[in-house]
Design a protein around this motif. Structure first.
Motif, short mmCIF file in Angstrom:
data_model
loop_
_atom_site.label_atom_id
_atom_site.label_comp_id
_atom_site.label_asym_id
_atom_site.label_seq_id
_atom_site.Cartn_x
_atom_site.Cartn_y
_atom_site.Cartn_z
N GLU A 47 59.21 -64.03 35.29
CA GLU A 47 60.42 -64.77 34.89
C GLU A 47 61.64 -64.28 35.66
O GLU A 47 62.65 -64.98 35.74
CB GLU A 47 60.66 -64.62 33.39
CG GLU A 47 60.97 -63.18 32.98
CD GLU A 47 60.82 -62.93 31.50
OE1 GLU A 47 61.85 -62.90 30.82
OE2 GLU A 47 59.68 -62.77 31.05
N TYR A 48 61.58 -63.08 36.26
CA TYR A 48 62.72 -62.54 37.00
C TYR A 48 62.67 -62.88 38.49
O TYR A 48 63.62 -62.58 39.21
CB TYR A 48 62.81 -61.02 36.81
CG TYR A 48 63.17 -60.66 35.40
CD1 TYR A 48 64.50 -60.69 34.98
CD2 TYR A 48 62.18 -60.34 34.47
CE1 TYR A 48 64.83 -60.38 33.67
CE2 TYR A 48 62.52 -60.03 33.16
CZ TYR A 48 63.84 -60.05 32.77
OH TYR A 48 64.18 -59.75 31.47
N TYR A 49 61.58 -63.49 38.96
CA TYR A 49 61.48 -63.85 40.38
C TYR A 49 62.58 -64.80 40.82
O TYR A 49 63.18 -64.60 41.88
CB TYR A 49 60.11 -64.43 40.71
CG TYR A 49 59.01 -63.39 40.80
CD1 TYR A 49 59.28 -62.04 40.96
CD2 TYR A 49 57.68 -63.77 40.74
CE1 TYR A 49 58.27 -61.10 41.04
CE2 TYR A 49 56.66 -62.84 40.82
CZ TYR A 49 56.96 -61.51 40.98
OH TYR A 49 55.95 -60.59 41.08
N PRO A 50 62.93 -65.84 40.03
CA PRO A 50 64.03 -66.71 40.47
C PRO A 50 65.35 -65.95 40.63
O PRO A 50 66.12 -66.21 41.55
CB PRO A 50 64.13 -67.76 39.36
CG PRO A 50 62.75 -67.81 38.77
CD PRO A 50 62.27 -66.38 38.84
N LYS A 51 65.61 -65.00 39.75
CA LYS A 51 66.84 -64.20 39.85
C LYS A 51 66.80 -63.33 41.10
O LYS A 51 67.83 -63.16 41.76
CB LYS A 51 67.01 -63.35 38.58
CG LYS A 51 68.31 -62.60 38.53
CD LYS A 51 69.48 -63.55 38.36
CE LYS A 51 70.76 -62.76 38.15
NZ LYS A 51 71.92 -63.62 38.09
N LEU A 52 65.63 -62.78 41.44
CA LEU A 52 65.51 -61.99 42.66
C LEU A 52 65.80 -62.86 43.87
O LEU A 52 66.53 -62.45 44.77
CB LEU A 52 64.12 -61.35 42.76
CG LEU A 52 63.83 -60.54 44.03
CD1 LEU A 52 64.89 -59.47 44.27
CD2 LEU A 52 62.44 -59.94 43.97
N HIS A 53 65.23 -64.07 43.92
CA HIS A 53 65.52 -64.99 45.03
C HIS A 53 67.03 -65.26 45.11
O HIS A 53 67.60 -65.23 46.21
CB HIS A 53 64.77 -66.32 44.84
CG HIS A 53 63.36 -66.29 45.31
ND1 HIS A 53 63.02 -66.18 46.63
CD2 HIS A 53 62.20 -66.37 44.63
CE1 HIS A 53 61.72 -66.19 46.75
NE2 HIS A 53 61.18 -66.30 45.54
#
Length: 78
Positions: A47-53
């Motif tokens: 769920e945190y991958y979009p924030k990392l991008h």
């Protein structure tokens, strides 16, 4: 051409204590993402991958004159 990315990224407590400032040498945003996401075992944190991008897109990015291997140069994480 490779770049030095300065990425500010955190996964908030109490979910995790992963996060901090990452200095990464990479050729593309995607390579930077792969290096950071593989640095720690982000299993269960998809769920945190979009924030990392998003944080990679917002990161300061500096072109490098010399050829350097892709890697995390330094990270300050908690």
């Amino acid at each position: 051409m490779k770049y030095l990315y300065i990425v500010d990224h955190a996964i908030s407590f109490p979910s995790s204590e992963y996060g901090g400032l990452y200095n990464v040498i990479a050729e593309t945003n995607e390579e930077c993402f792969d290096l950071i996401s593989n640095h720690y075992e982000y299993v269960g944190y998809d769920e945190y991958y979009p924030k990392l991008h998003e944080n990679i897109l917002k990161a300061e990015k500096f072109g490098l004159v010399d050829e350097e291997p892709s890697r995390i140069v330094e990270s300050f994480t908690t």
